[in-house]
Design an enzyme around this catalytic site. Structure first.
Site, PDB file in Angstrom:
ATOM      1  CG  HIS A  90      -2.014  -1.016   1.145  1.00  0.00           C
ATOM      2  ND1 HIS A  90      -3.001  -0.983   0.191  1.00  0.00           N
ATOM      3  CD2 HIS A  90      -2.246  -2.117   1.902  1.00  0.00           C
ATOM      4  CE1 HIS A  90      -3.812  -2.023   0.363  1.00  0.00           C
ATOM      5  NE2 HIS A  90      -3.382  -2.725   1.381  1.00  0.00           N
TER       6      HIS A  90
ATOM      7  CD  GLU B  49      -4.780  -9.306   3.239  1.00  0.00           C
ATOM      8  OE1 GLU B  49      -4.930  -8.217   3.828  1.00  0.00           O
ATOM      9  OE2 GLU B  49      -3.821  -9.521   2.472  1.00  0.00           O
TER      10      GLU B  49
ATOM     11  CG  ASP C 191      -7.615  -5.928   2.711  1.00  0.00           C
ATOM     12  OD1 ASP C 191      -8.288  -5.095   2.083  1.00  0.00           O
ATOM     13  OD2 ASP C 191      -6.374  -5.953   2.689  1.00  0.00           O
TER      14      ASP C 191
END
Length: 303
Positions: free
Chosen positions: A88, A192, A218
């Site tokens: 990210h 996730e 997530d």
């Protein structure tokens, strides 16, 4: 003359419980220069993997900013590990290397989180020499097996070899690298999604998977709760995943704290790696609060 051994006893080292052993091999001969085979003896830090084997609970931080300065501050602050987040964060491999250098200066292990589960990203990340590597969105046993294969050289895996010139082997100076790299590398898979939770037990059981990182945010999106971290269904699903990972007894559990799951809560449920937060989030909270205090002071002064 026997080797001289020095063990760091600084306050920072004590706080971080990082043990470093230095052996002066120069005393053995007239030549003060050490040989390549001496490198691992001269500088032998206790690894994340060995600390987990000793049942320690480690406290870390996610580094999203790719700032070497913030990485260095995190290391000096006493975190046991820092996850440099290539999934990210805005940075790539070269930016990650600068953060690894900053962390190495503070003797703080780096874990690289990859953008995706693929051999190319894994190869480039591993060549930088992190102590750990984290694969995102692992949903099946097969995906976990593939992740492990990307970390191992043939015939046990498919990792490409440039071990004579990359940082992971001290640019080829560490002649013992091929014989011990698997013992030192912490391989982490992230669960996730709902599918990942359903297969968590099989993922955790894959040979070579050392640790499973639960990704609650997530997971909340996967379940349709869009970041509602306090949702009871989400929390129940997390407990299912946690029990599946811990049930095998050989794989460690990692997670990230939130207002609904504080670090001590995770520790009590069996997590051995707990990230307190994200550097950007911590900085955001500190700056917002700082500005708020100043503006409130101005308002009070006008009254």
């Amino acid at each position: 003359m026997p080797p001289l051994t020095y063990r760091s006893t600084s306050v920072l080292s004590a706080l971080k419980t990082k043990s470093f052993t230095f052996t002066t091999t120069a005393c053995k001969s007239q030549n003060p220069m050490t040989t390549p085979s001496d490198i691992s003896t001269i500088y032998a830090p206790t690894t994340l993997k060995s600390r987990l084997h000793n049942r320690e609970t480690l406290y870390g931080l996610f580094l999203l900013s790719f700032s070497p300065t913030l990485a260095e501050i995190a290391g000096l602050a006493g975190y046991d590990y820092v996850v440099v987040d290539m999934e990210h964060g805005p940075g790539g491999v070269s930016n990650a290397l600068s953060c690894i250098h900053a962390l190495a200066a503070t003797r703080t292990p780096a874990i690289l989180r990859l953008p995706e589960n693929c051999p190319t990203w894994a190869k480039k990340a591993l060549d930088l020499g992190p102590q750990g590597i984290m694969f995102p969105m692992i949903q099946t046993q097969k995906a976990a097996e593939e992740a492990v294969s990307y970390c191992r050289f043939p015939p046990n895996g498919v990792r490409g070899s440039a071990n004579t010139v990359v940082r992971a082997s001290s640019y080829g100076i560490d002649e013992g690298y091929l014989g011990n790299y698997e013992d030192k590398l912490l391989i982490m898979c992230q669960v996730e999604s709902e599918e990942g939770v359903e297969n968590a037990e099989e993922i955790a059981a894959v040979d070579g998977v050392d640790c499973v990182q639960i990704g609650p945010r997530d997971l909340s999106f996967s379940m349709g709760y869009m970041g509602d971290m306090g949702n009871n269904k989400l929390r129940e699903t997390m407990r299912v995943a946690e029990k599946a990972v811990l049930g095998g007894g050989g794989t460690y559990l990692a997670g990230i704290a939130s207002p609904f799951d504080r670090p001590d809560d995770l520790r009590r449920r069996g997590y051995h790696m707990v990230a307190g937060g994200v550097d950007v989030g911590l900085f955001r909270s500190a700056t917002v609060e700082d500005v708020k205090r100043f503006k409130m002071g101005l308002m009070e002064a006008r009254l």
